[in-house]
Design an enzyme around this catalytic site. Structure first.
Site, PDB file in Angstrom:
ATOM      1  N   GLY A 178       2.340  -7.201  12.280  1.00  0.00           N
ATOM      2  CA  GLY A 178       2.884  -7.627  10.992  1.00  0.00           C
ATOM      3  C   GLY A 178       2.350  -9.008  10.638  1.00  0.00           C
ATOM      4  O   GLY A 178       2.833 -10.014  11.147  1.00  0.00           O
TER       5      GLY A 178
ATOM      6  N   ASN B 144       4.686   7.792  14.482  1.00  0.00           N
ATOM      7  CA  ASN B 144       4.953   7.108  13.219  1.00  0.00           C
ATOM      8  C   ASN B 144       6.223   7.687  12.588  1.00  0.00           C
ATOM      9  O   ASN B 144       6.160   8.650  11.839  1.00  0.00           O
ATOM     10  CB  ASN B 144       3.733   7.303  12.316  1.00  0.00           C
TER      11      ASN B 144
ATOM     12  N   LEU C  77      -0.460   8.745   3.941  1.00  0.00           N
ATOM     13  CA  LEU C  77      -0.901   9.466   5.152  1.00  0.00           C
ATOM     14  C   LEU C  77      -2.082  10.397   4.908  1.00  0.00           C
ATOM     15  O   LEU C  77      -2.156  11.489   5.474  1.00  0.00           O
ATOM     16  CB  LEU C  77       0.264  10.266   5.770  1.00  0.00           C
TER      17      LEU C  77
ATOM     18  N   ASN D  53       0.839  -1.186   0.000  1.00  0.00           N
ATOM     19  CA  ASN D  53       0.000   0.000   0.000  1.00  0.00           C
ATOM     20  C   ASN D  53       0.872   1.232   0.000  1.00  0.00           C
ATOM     21  O   ASN D  53       1.980   1.224   0.529  1.00  0.00           O
ATOM     22  CB  ASN D  53      -0.940   0.020   1.210  1.00  0.00           C
ATOM     23  N   ALA D  54       0.364   2.274  -0.637  1.00  0.00           N
ATOM     24  CA  ALA D  54       1.009   3.584  -0.581  1.00  0.00           C
ATOM     25  C   ALA D  54      -0.099   4.624  -0.540  1.00  0.00           C
ATOM     26  O   ALA D  54      -0.419   5.263  -1.534  1.00  0.00           O
ATOM     27  CB  ALA D  54       1.912   3.797  -1.790  1.00  0.00           C
TER      28      ALA D  54
ATOM     29  N   CYS E  49       6.721   5.666   8.218  1.00  0.00           N
ATOM     30  CA  CYS E  49       5.867   5.530   7.038  1.00  0.00           C
ATOM     31  C   CYS E  49       6.731   5.558   5.790  1.00  0.00           C
ATOM     32  O   CYS E  49       7.428   6.548   5.532  1.00  0.00           O
ATOM     33  CB  CYS E  49       4.836   6.645   6.949  1.00  0.00           C
TER      34      CYS E  49
ATOM     35  N   GLY F  34      -3.370  -5.748  11.369  1.00  0.00           N
ATOM     36  CA  GLY F  34      -3.347  -4.768  10.296  1.00  0.00           C
ATOM     37  C   GLY F  34      -4.198  -5.162   9.115  1.00  0.00           C
ATOM     38  O   GLY F  34      -5.428  -5.186   9.184  1.00  0.00           O
ATOM     39  N   SER F  35      -3.535  -5.519   8.018  1.00  0.00           N
ATOM     40  CA  SER F  35      -4.274  -5.720   6.769  1.00  0.00           C
ATOM     41  C   SER F  35      -5.228  -6.910   6.810  1.00  0.00           C
ATOM     42  O   SER F  35      -6.082  -7.027   5.936  1.00  0.00           O
ATOM     43  CB  SER F  35      -3.320  -5.819   5.577  1.00  0.00           C
TER      44      SER F  35
END
Lengths: 253, 302
Positions: B242, B126, B73, B69-70, B129, B264-265
């Site tokens: 993770g 953070n 923010l 992912n990008a 990132c 997370g994902s």
């Protein structure tokens, strides 16, 4: 919105690389409007779900019908699933075409390729409201054609193909009917097509349904955002949860 | 009765499971699937000083056992987060950890200061990132900058501060020690690993930003290794994350040295995942011979 293991009732090829998948489950009873989608988990091997728009709903059978095109490994693997098997589905997602708002006498539906399916359910709902429907459907070639008879049973249909094997050669914008009696248009397809349609039909109230790569599909991850003109509102919309249907003036394509 | 409670600086949790920053928005969307009060804690999406739109799309791509992912923010800015997003979460009986991001030391300080007065329970900084041009990861790859940002944030914030470390470094222990010395109260490990996918048809990277952060089960062994290393050298509680998808994964994290974990994902695959893991955890702890979460923490080091 639900996460549910839906049962595959029908799964068959209907055109080149194009499949019909009929799924039974509670989600079918939760669909509010045409233009919504479901998010399919193909198997543990494929990390991200695949968003697929709802092409039809049968309240009696408790099913939804999806039409999808093989785009890569994930959708290829999906074709192997047979009737009777279960599939992990989240949905229905997004906001569809706002049926309550629509008060036209005559509507123009413009679909390109795998953007066509949600327009079928829309055409059914529009005609059920007494709205006359004219459809312009664009395909790559004759082998890609699907749902022609289904659309014809609901109104006038114009076909275009890129190679001219059926209908008008060219794009959907090359086969638009007389626009003077059209009060509202609805379109779904690749972004470049949506841009052209938006330009050609400038001045006619419309609704566009947008395709974008998604992450969560529920509005949490910000993968599928679009900018809004002049930064209006929050400056962006999320295709999965604010859309996928927008007014053309709401988004920058 | 298995004791799943966990006490970390600023956060007293019913269980060690919380959604990870950026994978859960500000909670609203997931509240249609289950009661957010079930969660051990909730880490909200990053806030920056001003509103950010983020990167162009496509912003995600699938990989083997994970995804890139990008997002960049994207957020409404710290004032927007405090005014429009946090009030939704306050009624839930779940501690809130706010994630702080920025391009400069000043921005980190400003955001941390505002959030520490907002009613959240802890801050996650953070410094890792990988998806923004300025700031973010450079603070997380240079121990001196990591020290500096931690020090600044501690100065302006009365809340416990967890530093989210980047795995895109050769010496994770050096970074962890630097932020410990600067007064960090805890660590979040790990952020995503920088990666790329190229589409053979277009011959171009799939993600508009070109590179993206890799998450999912693919990165779990990297996270486990890093937590195992840091646990031995640094005396700070660790929130591990993770690629967690199962309660066996959670036990692995606890054994490596994490005191709590973030999901997370996996929330994208299964919107109910946190709820399901919370439900299953006691049985899994019992299966491996533990009566509490605390008993399992650092178990691989004895």
């Amino acid at each position: 919105m639900l996460r549910e293991w839906m049962t595959i009732v029908t799964h068959q090829q209907i055109a080149h690389q194009t499949y019909l998948l009929e799924l039974q489950g509670e989600i079918a009873g939760l669909v509010d409007n045409p233009g919504q989608f479901v998010h399919l988990q193909i198997s543990e091997q494929y990390f991200l779900r695949r968003p697929v728009s709802i092409a039809d709903v049968s309240p009696i059978k408790g099913t939804i019908t999806l039409l999808y095109k093989v785009m890569g490994e994930g959708t290829e693997a999906l074709t192997k699933k047979g009737a009777g098997e279960k599939i992990d589905v989240v949905g229905p997602g997004g906001k569809g075409f706002p049926m309550d708002e629509i008060n036209s006498k005559k509507a123009l539906l413009i679909g390109g390729g795998i953007g066509i399916p949600p327009l079928y359910y829309l055409a059914k709902e529009l005609t059920a409201k007494g709205i006359e429907v004219v459809s312009v459907l664009g395909f790559r070639s004759e082998n890609d054609l699907f749902y022609l008879e289904e659309f014809k049973s609901l109104g006038e249909v114009h076909i275009t193909t890129n190679d001219g094997s059926v209908g008008t050669q060219g794009f959907v914008t090359d086969a638009l009917p007389a626009l003077d009696t059209i009060e509202t248009y609805f379109t779904c397809g690749p972004t470049v097509m949506l841009k052209n349609v938006k330009e050609k039909l400038d001045g006619i109230p419309g609704y566009i349904s947008i395709e974008e790569r998604m992450g969560c599909g529920i509005g949490a991850c910000f993968a599928c955002v679009l900018e809004t003109p002049g930064g209006c509102g929050k400056g962006y919309v999320k295709v999965c949860s604010d859309g996928p249907v927008f007014r053309p003036e709401e988004v920058i394509l | 009765m298995i004791d799943t409670t966990v006490k970390l600086p600023g956060i007293h949790m019913k269980n060690p499971i919380m959604p990870a920053s950026g994978c859960f928005g500000f909670g609203k969307e997931f509240s249609q699937f289950y009661d957010l009060s079930l969660l051990g804690a909730i880490i909200i999406k990053a806030s920056t000083g001003e509103r950010r739109f983020g990167n162009q799309t496509p912003r995600v791509a699938e990989t083997s056992s994970g995804m890139l992912n990008a997002i960049g923010l994207q957020n409404p800015g710290v004032d927007g987060v405090i005014a429009d997003e946090l009030p939704f979460l306050y009624p839930y009986k779940t501690p809130i950890i706010a994630n702080v991001a920025g391009s400069t030391l000043e921005e980190y300080s400003l955001v941390a200061e505002k959030l520490s007065k907002s009613g959240v329970h802890a801050l996650e900084i953070n410094i890792s990132c990988p998806n923004v041009k300025e700031g973010g990861v450079q603070f997380g790859t240079d121990p001196e900058l990591a020290y500096e940002v931690t020090k600044q944030v501690k100065k302006v914030s009365s809340l416990p501060v967890y530093i989210k470390l980047s795995p895109n470094v050769t010496d994770i222990v050096g970074l962890a020690k630097a932020v410990e010395k600067a007064g960090a109260d805890g660590l979040s490990m790990i952020n995503t690993l920088t990666g790329m996918r190229i589409d053979p048809h277009t011959r171009k990277p799939i993600i508009a930003n070109q590179t993206g952060g890799l998450s999912g089960p693919a990165i779990k062994p990297v996270a486990i290794r890093m937590i195992h290393q840091v646990y031995q050298e640094v005396d700070l509680p660790i929130i591990g994350m993770g690629g967690i998808e199962t309660t066996d994964d959670i036990v692995e994290y606890l054994l490596a040295g994490a005191s709590a974990v973030a999901i997370g994902s996996a929330n994208f695959k299964n919107p109910n995942i946190c709820k399901e893991l919370i439900h299953e955890l006691p049985e899994t702890l019992q299966k491996f011979g533990f009566n509490s979460v605390k008993e399992a923490v650092g178990g691989a080091h004895h």
